[in-house]
Design a protein around this motif. Sequence first.
Motif, PDB file in Angstrom:
ATOM      1  N   GLU A  20       1.274   0.859  30.474  1.00  0.00           N
ATOM      2  CA  GLU A  20       2.341   0.367  31.358  1.00  0.00           C
ATOM      3  C   GLU A  20       3.388  -0.418  30.578  1.00  0.00           C
ATOM      4  N   ARG A  30       4.478  -3.418  35.866  1.00  0.00           N
ATOM      5  CA  ARG A  30       4.033  -3.866  37.186  1.00  0.00           C
ATOM      6  C   ARG A  30       2.517  -3.982  37.233  1.00  0.00           C
ATOM      7  N   GLU A  32       0.662  -4.157  39.790  1.00  0.00           N
ATOM      8  CA  GLU A  32       0.103  -3.242  40.798  1.00  0.00           C
ATOM      9  C   GLU A  32      -0.172  -1.863  40.204  1.00  0.00           C
ATOM     10  N   ARG A  33       0.743  -1.367  39.369  1.00  0.00           N
ATOM     11  CA  ARG A  33       0.529  -0.061  38.723  1.00  0.00           C
ATOM     12  C   ARG A  33      -0.629  -0.133  37.738  1.00  0.00           C
ATOM     13  N   ALA A  35      -3.240  -2.143  37.942  1.00  0.00           N
ATOM     14  CA  ALA A  35      -4.470  -2.197  38.743  1.00  0.00           C
ATOM     15  C   ALA A  35      -4.849  -0.801  39.232  1.00  0.00           C
ATOM     16  N   LYS A  36      -3.868  -0.075  39.746  1.00  0.00           N
ATOM     17  CA  LYS A  36      -4.137   1.273  40.250  1.00  0.00           C
ATOM     18  C   LYS A  36      -4.623   2.189  39.130  1.00  0.00           C
ATOM     19  N   ALA A  37      -3.950   2.162  37.990  1.00  0.00           N
ATOM     20  CA  ALA A  37      -4.342   3.007  36.862  1.00  0.00           C
ATOM     21  C   ALA A  37      -5.727   2.639  36.324  1.00  0.00           C
ATOM     22  N   GLY A  39      -8.143   1.446  38.160  1.00  0.00           N
ATOM     23  CA  GLY A  39      -9.156   1.606  39.195  1.00  0.00           C
ATOM     24  C   GLY A  39      -9.735   0.276  39.646  1.00  0.00           C
ATOM     25  N   THR A  40      -8.891  -0.737  39.697  1.00  0.00           N
ATOM     26  CA  THR A  40      -9.336  -2.067  40.113  1.00  0.00           C
ATOM     27  C   THR A  40      -8.270  -2.670  41.023  1.00  0.00           C
ATOM     28  N   ASN A  41      -8.335  -3.958  41.217  1.00  0.00           N
ATOM     29  CA  ASN A  41      -7.336  -4.607  42.066  1.00  0.00           C
ATOM     30  C   ASN A  41      -6.645  -5.725  41.285  1.00  0.00           C
TER      31      ASN A  41
END
Length: 190
Positions: A20, A30, A32-33, A35-37, A39-41
């Motif tokens: 990222e 970001r 948020e990106r 975390a998504k990539a 696989g977590t929060n």
Amino acid sequence: MPPRDAETTKARILGAALSEFAGHGHAGGRIERIAKAAGTNVRMIYAYYGGKDQLFDAALTKAITSMAAAVPPRPDDLAAWAGDLFDYHRREPTTLRITMWAQLERPRSASEPMDSYLAKTTAVSAAESAPLTAVDLLVLIYAVAQAWYLSPVGLLRSDGRDPEDPARVAEHREAVVTAVTRMLNAGGNG
């Protein structure tokens, strides 16, 4: 549900952060990106790394220390080492990208870990003699090895050739090794 493995989660976060931040920099990256990539929060990112600044710094450190481990200085053949660095940046462009973002956005974070610098200058000092210092040699070798990747694409294409053509890349790599060889010979370092 299997038990959470903190080290695995941290590694996934760091890998996603490196990708990222290499692509978007510190300001554009970001959480948020990431975390998504990974696989977590987002909460886990802050729990493990404290915040965006610390995560960027950790990703930068990982990139640089990985490069240092993969391409250690070769005091007996600094020109070949320049070729190795050229090859590394071709294989792992994220390292060069995140270090460039760091230079632009977080210059205090852009310092390679001091122990890595000391190890490199100590190794190169063994091969070095006046008038160039070990630090001068490192700076020049890095500059020559990275120049191709930092040059504007329009300039690289100005001779009508494709800069991604494998033969062209091989020619440039050879030019890197030759340039460093000549620099060392001219400076009395080879």
